[in-house]
Scaffold this motif. Sequence first.
Motif, PDB file in Angstrom:
ATOM      1  N   TYR A   1     -16.624   1.016  32.009  1.00 24.13           N
ATOM      2  CA  TYR A   1     -16.787   2.062  33.015  1.00 24.13           C
ATOM      3  C   TYR A   1     -18.258   2.359  33.298  1.00 24.13           C
ATOM      4  CZ  TYR A   1     -11.823   2.490  32.540  1.00 24.13           C
ATOM      5  OH  TYR A   1     -10.473   2.195  32.528  1.00 24.13           O
ATOM      6  N   ILE A   2     -19.123   2.089  32.340  1.00 28.55           N
ATOM      7  CA  ILE A   2     -20.561   2.166  32.622  1.00 28.55           C
ATOM      8  C   ILE A   2     -20.921   1.126  33.678  1.00 28.55           C
ATOM      9  CG2 ILE A   2     -22.873   1.867  31.658  1.00 28.55           C
ATOM     10  CD1 ILE A   2     -21.772   2.854  28.986  1.00 28.55           C
ATOM     11  N   LEU A   3     -20.387  -0.083  33.508  1.00 29.33           N
ATOM     12  CA  LEU A   3     -20.615  -1.143  34.496  1.00 29.33           C
ATOM     13  C   LEU A   3     -20.017  -0.769  35.848  1.00 29.33           C
ATOM     14  CD1 LEU A   3     -19.908  -4.286  32.275  1.00 29.33           C
ATOM     15  CD2 LEU A   3     -22.101  -3.701  33.317  1.00 29.33           C
ATOM     16  N   LEU A   4     -18.815  -0.206  35.833  1.00 29.87           N
ATOM     17  CA  LEU A   4     -18.148   0.140  37.083  1.00 29.87           C
ATOM     18  C   LEU A   4     -18.867   1.261  37.825  1.00 29.87           C
ATOM     19  CD1 LEU A   4     -14.362  -0.040  36.151  1.00 29.87           C
ATOM     20  CD2 LEU A   4     -15.644  -1.596  37.612  1.00 29.87           C
ATOM     21  N   SER A   5     -19.418   2.233  37.105  1.00 29.84           N
ATOM     22  CA  SER A   5     -20.159   3.305  37.775  1.00 29.84           C
ATOM     23  C   SER A   5     -21.428   2.763  38.421  1.00 29.84           C
ATOM     24  CB  SER A   5     -20.504   4.407  36.780  1.00 29.84           C
ATOM     25  OG  SER A   5     -21.380   3.940  35.774  1.00 29.84           O
ATOM     26  N   ASN A   6     -22.102   1.842  37.740  1.00 28.87           N
ATOM     27  CA  ASN A   6     -23.284   1.212  38.329  1.00 28.87           C
ATOM     28  C   ASN A   6     -22.898   0.312  39.499  1.00 28.87           C
ATOM     29  OD1 ASN A   6     -26.087   1.507  36.715  1.00 28.87           O
ATOM     30  ND2 ASN A   6     -24.369   1.781  35.315  1.00 28.87           N
ATOM     31  N   PHE A   7     -21.743  -0.333  39.396  1.00 31.31           N
ATOM     32  CA  PHE A   7     -21.237  -1.153  40.496  1.00 31.31           C
ATOM     33  C   PHE A   7     -20.940  -0.281  41.713  1.00 31.31           C
ATOM     34  CE2 PHE A   7     -17.754  -3.433  42.705  1.00 31.31           C
ATOM     35  CZ  PHE A   7     -18.399  -4.630  42.950  1.00 31.31           C
ATOM     36  N   SER A   8     -20.422   0.929  41.482  1.00 29.37           N
ATOM     37  CA  SER A   8     -20.162   1.859  42.585  1.00 29.37           C
ATOM     38  C   SER A   8     -21.458   2.272  43.266  1.00 29.37           C
ATOM     39  CB  SER A   8     -19.421   3.094  42.064  1.00 29.37           C
ATOM     40  OG  SER A   8     -18.119   2.766  41.646  1.00 29.37           O
ATOM     41  N   TRP A   9     -22.501   2.513  42.470  1.00 26.10           N
ATOM     42  CA  TRP A   9     -23.801   2.840  43.052  1.00 26.10           C
ATOM     43  C   TRP A   9     -24.322   1.661  43.876  1.00 26.10           C
ATOM     44  CZ3 TRP A   9     -26.974   6.268  44.730  1.00 26.10           C
ATOM     45  CH2 TRP A   9     -28.335   5.980  44.895  1.00 26.10           C
ATOM     46  N   LEU A  10     -24.145   0.455  43.352  1.00 22.47           N
ATOM     47  CA  LEU A  10     -24.554  -0.748  44.082  1.00 22.47           C
ATOM     48  C   LEU A  10     -23.806  -0.858  45.401  1.00 22.47           C
ATOM     49  CD1 LEU A  10     -25.862  -3.600  44.339  1.00 22.47           C
ATOM     50  CD2 LEU A  10     -23.980  -4.466  42.932  1.00 22.47           C
ATOM     51  N   GLU A  11     -22.504  -0.580  45.396  1.00 24.66           N
ATOM     52  CA  GLU A  11     -21.709  -0.665  46.616  1.00 24.66           C
ATOM     53  C   GLU A  11     -22.178   0.355  47.650  1.00 24.66           C
ATOM     54  OE1 GLU A  11     -20.205  -3.467  46.790  1.00 24.66           O
ATOM     55  OE2 GLU A  11     -18.070  -2.967  46.700  1.00 24.66           O
ATOM     56  N   MET A  12     -22.546   1.553  47.198  1.00 23.63           N
ATOM     57  CA  MET A  12     -23.056   2.559  48.121  1.00 23.63           C
ATOM     58  C   MET A  12     -24.361   2.107  48.765  1.00 23.63           C
ATOM     59  SD  MET A  12     -22.310   6.042  45.932  1.00 23.63           S
ATOM     60  CE  MET A  12     -23.290   7.028  47.052  1.00 23.63           C
ATOM     61  N   CYS A  13     -25.243   1.531  47.958  1.00 22.70           N
ATOM     62  CA  CYS A  13     -26.506   1.016  48.510  1.00 22.70           C
ATOM     63  C   CYS A  13     -26.246  -0.138  49.468  1.00 22.70           C
ATOM     64  CB  CYS A  13     -27.424   0.544  47.371  1.00 22.70           C
ATOM     65  SG  CYS A  13     -27.958   1.860  46.252  1.00 22.70           S
ATOM     66  N   TYR A  14     -25.329  -1.002  49.085  1.00 24.50           N
ATOM     67  CA  TYR A  14     -25.015  -2.205  49.861  1.00 24.50           C
ATOM     68  C   TYR A  14     -24.497  -1.847  51.251  1.00 24.50           C
ATOM     69  CZ  TYR A  14     -23.080  -6.910  50.671  1.00 24.50           C
ATOM     70  OH  TYR A  14     -22.786  -8.154  51.180  1.00 24.50           O
ATOM     71  N   VAL A  15     -23.537  -0.922  51.300  1.00 20.01           N
ATOM     72  CA  VAL A  15     -22.944  -0.564  52.582  1.00 20.01           C
ATOM     73  C   VAL A  15     -23.925   0.252  53.425  1.00 20.01           C
ATOM     74  CG1 VAL A  15     -21.843   1.608  51.859  1.00 20.01           C
ATOM     75  CG2 VAL A  15     -20.759   0.219  53.604  1.00 20.01           C
ATOM     76  N   THR A  16     -24.811   1.029  52.767  1.00 24.06           N
ATOM     77  CA  THR A  16     -25.773   1.844  53.502  1.00 24.06           C
ATOM     78  C   THR A  16     -26.878   0.996  54.123  1.00 24.06           C
ATOM     79  OG1 THR A  16     -25.313   3.725  52.042  1.00 24.06           O
ATOM     80  CG2 THR A  16     -27.375   3.806  53.278  1.00 24.06           C
ATOM     81  N   THR A  17     -27.095  -0.202  53.609  1.00 26.96           N
ATOM     82  CA  THR A  17     -28.121  -1.089  54.152  1.00 26.96           C
ATOM     83  C   THR A  17     -27.793  -1.551  55.565  1.00 26.96           C
ATOM     84  OG1 THR A  17     -28.583  -1.891  51.923  1.00 26.96           O
ATOM     85  CG2 THR A  17     -29.428  -3.215  53.738  1.00 26.96           C
TER      86      THR A  17
END
Length: 320
Positions: free
Chosen positions: A61-77
């Motif tokens: 879940y540590i990995l998944l929370s960081n993955f969620s942050w990555l997805e937010m950055c990715y889509v916002t780009t």
Amino acid sequence: MELANGTTVQEFILLGFGVEQQKRFILLTFFSVLYMLTLVENITIITLVLVDTRLAQLPMYILLSNFSWLEMCYVTTTVPRMLYDLAFPHGVISFQACFFQFYIFFSLGCTECFFLSAMALDRYLAICHPLQYPKIMSKETCYTLISATWTIGFLGYIVPVTLISRLSFCGPNIIDHFVCDPGPILSLACPPLDNIPLVWQFSMNVLVILGNFLFVLLSYGVVIFTLMKSSNKGSRGKAFSTISFHLLVVILFYGPVVGMYVAQVGGSHSQVSKTVTVFYTAITPFLNPLIYCLRNNQVKEALWRLLRRKERWLRRKVTV
């Protein structure tokens, strides 16, 4: 970077979807809602992992929370710029902004490849080496793996983007896309680049995308083989359920990405390219939280605990 008449290229024009006003409004509404829901989903997952002490101790879940942050950055780009061009269809983007988007977009995509590999490694260690897993995948190791993933992802595209930005562009300066994608950008360079794009494609796309994809498939292949030999049907069914969700996320991401940047499906067809790009830049980040976390029992339990805690807090506040 000069046009045929000697003027310097200072901006590009993104053609976007090339649809009439009514369809632009429909697309604007659809992608605006999709973008907001994507942010809400991923913020929810990050919040749950941060406030729930049970989830916060588990590497998965540590990995998944960081993955969620990555997805937010990715889509916002990409999506906010796409929404802006749908609302105000002039499509002008400066040379520097275009290459900045190019670099951030592909660095985040590269980081996502490594993140999916890291999560596949975590599941491999948890299922195939359960006794050694707590020692191998400690919180310190997990955060080191996350840091390495972000670092490698953002270092990998510095040289290619820098080299491409130094090419000569004779004009026209029109990019038949809604993002600054390397294919349309390279097609504007002059003189024609011949085999240079093929070398870049092989060195970055094939090695990064296919290398991580094969690693993920190999990891989950070993995991499935191990589960098939397990005699504990209860734990085997639970593990298969988790792995099936992970594999679905992998397929949703790598399917269009491999088609676009490795197999070059629709490479010369702009509408196909735009459709595929929309899928992995806007739709996949929306689906991933639903598949990866929000259907997970531990996540749902953590969400109910958070809601009950919020309800008790509100009751105490009303009482006071």
